[in-house]
Write an enzyme that holds these catalytic residues in place. Structure first.
Site, short mmCIF file in Angstrom:
data_model
loop_
_atom_site.label_atom_id
_atom_site.label_comp_id
_atom_site.label_asym_id
_atom_site.label_seq_id
_atom_site.Cartn_x
_atom_site.Cartn_y
_atom_site.Cartn_z
N SER A 108 0.84 -1.20 0.00
CA SER A 108 0.00 0.00 0.00
C SER A 108 0.87 1.25 0.00
O SER A 108 2.10 1.17 0.03
CB SER A 108 -0.87 0.01 1.25
N PHE A 163 2.68 4.34 1.72
CA PHE A 163 3.40 4.50 3.00
C PHE A 163 3.97 3.19 3.54
O PHE A 163 4.24 3.07 4.73
CB PHE A 163 2.50 5.14 4.08
N LYS A 219 7.93 1.17 -0.10
CA LYS A 219 8.34 0.56 -1.38
C LYS A 219 9.51 1.31 -2.01
O LYS A 219 10.47 0.69 -2.45
CB LYS A 219 7.17 0.54 -2.38
N GLU A 229 6.68 3.22 -9.51
CA GLU A 229 5.30 3.54 -9.88
C GLU A 229 4.82 2.73 -11.09
O GLU A 229 4.18 3.25 -12.00
CB GLU A 229 5.15 5.04 -10.18
N CYS A 287 -1.72 0.92 10.01
CA CYS A 287 -3.05 1.49 9.86
C CYS A 287 -3.17 2.80 10.65
O CYS A 287 -2.87 2.83 11.85
CB CYS A 287 -4.11 0.49 10.34
#
Ligand code: ZN
Length: 187
Positions: free
Chosen positions: A7, A9, A12, A80, A136
């Protein structure tokens, strides 16, 4: 071929840059690419959320990427990848078959939690998959989803990708805290 996914943040880009730096330290020849999207200039940087930078070349398509790869390059790193066309899978697979080391980083899911662009097919073809998780923003558990917020509220599944005049933001959420109004729920 290695695919780094997860996801927003989840770190990556940091992981991609870490691997690029190791390759450079080993005196290997590296080319870094990112999708041009709204970047006007050919020269660009990739930037992790903790501020680490690396130079990259912006390309608008997988064919442009392919023609920019130099024969003496050892490692091709792409950031990306979710924004690329479907031919990216074939192009990267071909580079890997041709002896290049390939590291691709990108989101596996869009803000609705649906598979994103060519990434699912890349994951299937990868020799190594690194799936990272964030924390989260709601409950502090491991997060795998990217929550899109428009004017502070969860973006509906039908929200257009580009909104004019609205305040938009993203945060990482776990599957239980991830909210997509209007997305059909599987019972
Ligand atoms: Zn949560």
């Amino acid at each position: 071929m290695t695919v780094i996914t997860g996801s927003m943040f989840s770190g990556k880009t940091e992981e991609l840059i870490r691997r690029v730096r190791r390759a450079l330290y080993a005196r290997r020849r590296v080319q870094v690419f990112k999708h041009a999207l709204d970047t006007r200039s050919e020269r660009a940087v990739i930037r992790s959320h903790n501020g680490v930078l690396h130079e990259a070349r912006a390309v608008a398509s997988s064919d442009e990427l392919l023609s920019a790869v130099e024969p003496q390059t050892d490692l091709v790193a792409i950031e990306e990848v979710q924004f690329f066309d479907g031919r990216l899978v074939e192009v990267l697979d071909g580079l890997a078959d041709g002896g290049y080391d390939v590291i691709a980083a990108g989101l596996d899911m869009d803000f609705r939690g649906r598979p994103f662009g060519p990434v699912p097919a890349l994951l299937a073809r990868a020799d190594e998959v690194v799936k990272l998780r964030a924390i989260c923003a709601r409950c502090g558990r491991e997060a795998s989803r990217s929550q899109r917020l428009i004017d502070g509220r969860p973006a509906p599944a039908s929200a257009p990708t580009i909104l004019v005049g609205a305040q938009e933001s993203y945060e990482a959420r776990c599957r239980h805290c991830h909210e997509v109004p209007g997305e059909p729920q599987v019972p």
